[in-house]
Design a protein around this motif. Structure first.
Motif, mmCIF file in Angstrom:
data_model
loop_
_atom_site.group_PDB
_atom_site.id
_atom_site.type_symbol
_atom_site.label_atom_id
_atom_site.label_comp_id
_atom_site.label_asym_id
_atom_site.label_seq_id
_atom_site.Cartn_x
_atom_site.Cartn_y
_atom_site.Cartn_z
ATOM 1 N N GLN A 122 0.855 -1.186 0.000
ATOM 2 C CA GLN A 122 0.000 0.000 0.000
ATOM 3 C C GLN A 122 0.900 1.248 0.000
ATOM 4 O O GLN A 122 1.926 1.285 0.677
ATOM 5 C CB GLN A 122 -0.878 0.064 1.255
ATOM 6 C CG GLN A 122 -1.578 -1.216 1.638
ATOM 7 C CD GLN A 122 -0.812 -2.017 2.676
ATOM 8 O OE1 GLN A 122 0.365 -2.318 2.524
ATOM 9 N NE2 GLN A 122 -1.503 -2.372 3.737
ATOM 10 N N LEU A 123 0.469 2.254 -0.726
ATOM 11 C CA LEU A 123 1.145 3.563 -0.660
ATOM 12 C C LEU A 123 0.426 4.410 0.373
ATOM 13 O O LEU A 123 -0.797 4.549 0.331
ATOM 14 C CB LEU A 123 1.092 4.269 -2.016
ATOM 15 C CG LEU A 123 2.167 3.903 -3.045
ATOM 16 C CD1 LEU A 123 1.857 4.597 -4.371
ATOM 17 C CD2 LEU A 123 3.571 4.293 -2.578
ATOM 18 N N PRO A 176 4.154 9.973 -0.984
ATOM 19 C CA PRO A 176 3.731 8.631 -0.576
ATOM 20 C C PRO A 176 4.898 7.655 -0.535
ATOM 21 O O PRO A 176 5.873 7.794 -1.275
ATOM 22 C CB PRO A 176 2.732 8.237 -1.656
ATOM 23 C CG PRO A 176 3.101 9.058 -2.843
ATOM 24 C CD PRO A 176 3.630 10.347 -2.300
ATOM 25 N N ASN A 205 -3.922 2.857 -2.438
ATOM 26 C CA ASN A 205 -3.062 4.049 -2.462
ATOM 27 C C ASN A 205 -3.803 5.231 -1.847
ATOM 28 O O ASN A 205 -4.878 5.597 -2.318
ATOM 29 C CB ASN A 205 -2.659 4.392 -3.899
ATOM 30 C CG ASN A 205 -1.883 3.261 -4.553
ATOM 31 O OD1 ASN A 205 -1.152 2.537 -3.892
ATOM 32 N ND2 ASN A 205 -2.061 3.089 -5.849
#
Length: 302
Positions: A199-200, A234, A267
């Motif tokens: 995951q970002l 991110p 994200n």
């Protein structure tokens, strides 16, 4: 020179504690409202602590209204109880803002959440047309609060700003968040389960967040605005976990052992262009520096 007076609801929590500490350094008078007393390590000598439940209007009678600034950080952290979540986050916000509607405060800051954007594609921007459906009950409570605050600004010129925070971290955070969990397990050189970590996310150090709140309090231009507060850069969760283990030279993350939740967003990160423009704010503490500071704290407390 007259002292500024600030009311911090949720002042016994992680962000509330750091905000109160900063305000005391600025020589402001600080009052905190929470449903519980602060834990020992988050108690500040010069803060006046009041126990009140914002979702119960009648309790407001005991609160004086002589404040310059109000920052609303209140609300239950455990979102499993839908009724309590709605009462503490939405009803609490509604009661608090209505109490101050005619009290001539300089600024009301509502602390919102990135979750209010639902599944809007990242980098998320603060277009008011994005007041859309969210994907959690907590998100719904926060979004209703935003809509209510904006309606007060429109109708009464109420000097309020909504700050949408992304993932805040730092010393004294409760040990049920991703960065403290990883640090504590790594210090003890334990095996610990993780998702695949792809995951970002946007991780922002607590001092930068506090600075953004202070700048908002002093900004007239920010009234009636939604403003994202994040690092604006991110990073993969896996990269953060590995970096913590590398800095500590210990810890054994077991990637892929935890499945993604059905409602989890892959994200999640903001555009912070508006914060730079309206608040003249941008984060100063990068992820590596912030992790080092946070690790240092957890090592000290054992």
């Amino acid at each position: 020179m007259k002292k500024h007076k600030i009311l911090i609801t949720g002042g016994t929590g992680f962000i509330g504690y750091h905000l109160a500490k900063k305000c005391l350094k600025l020589n402001w008078s600080v009052v905190s409202i929470s449903t519980k007393s602060p834990i020992k390590k988050r108690r500040l000598k010069s803060v006046k602590y009041l126990k009140l439940n914002l979702s119960q209007k009648k309790l407001f009678r005991s609160l004086h209204s002589n404040f310059d600034y109000v920052v609303n950080l209140a609300g239950y952290v455990d979102h499993s109880d839908k009724k309590k979540t709605m009462q503490s986050h939405f009803n609490g916000c509604k009661n608090l803002s209505m109490f101050f509607i005619n009290k001539n405060i300089k600024k009301f800051v509502q602390i919102g959440s990135s979750i209010e954007y639902g599944k809007l594609k990242s980098p998320q921007k603060e277009n008011k047309k994005n007041l859309q459906k969210t994907y959690s009950f907590y998100g719904k409570a926060k979004l209703l609060s935003t809509k209510f605050i904006l309606s007060l600004y429109k109708k009464y010129n109420f000097p309020a700003t909504i700050l949408r925070l992304y993932l805040v971290y730092g010393p004294l955070q409760d040990p049920n968040r991703v960065i403290p969990i990883v640090i504590i397990n790594a210090i003890q050189n334990k095996k610990f389960d993780c998702s695949d970590g792809l995951q970002l996310r946007d991780f922002t150090y607590i001092d930068d967040v506090v600075e953004a709140i202070i700048k908002t309090l002093k900004s007239k231009e920010s009234s009636g605005q939604i403003i994202n507060i994040g690092q604006g850069k991110p990073v993969l969760v896996k990269k953060v976990i590995n970096k913590i283990c590398e800095l500590l030279n210990s810890g054994r993350p077991q990637f892929g052992k935890i499945r993604f939740r059905k409602d989890e967003i892959k994200n999640l990160y903001p555009s912070i262009a508006k914060a730079k423009k309206v608040l003249n704010w941008s984060p100063k503490i990068g992820i590596i520096s912030g992790l080092k500071k946070t690790i240092s704290y957890y090592k000290k407390i054992g």
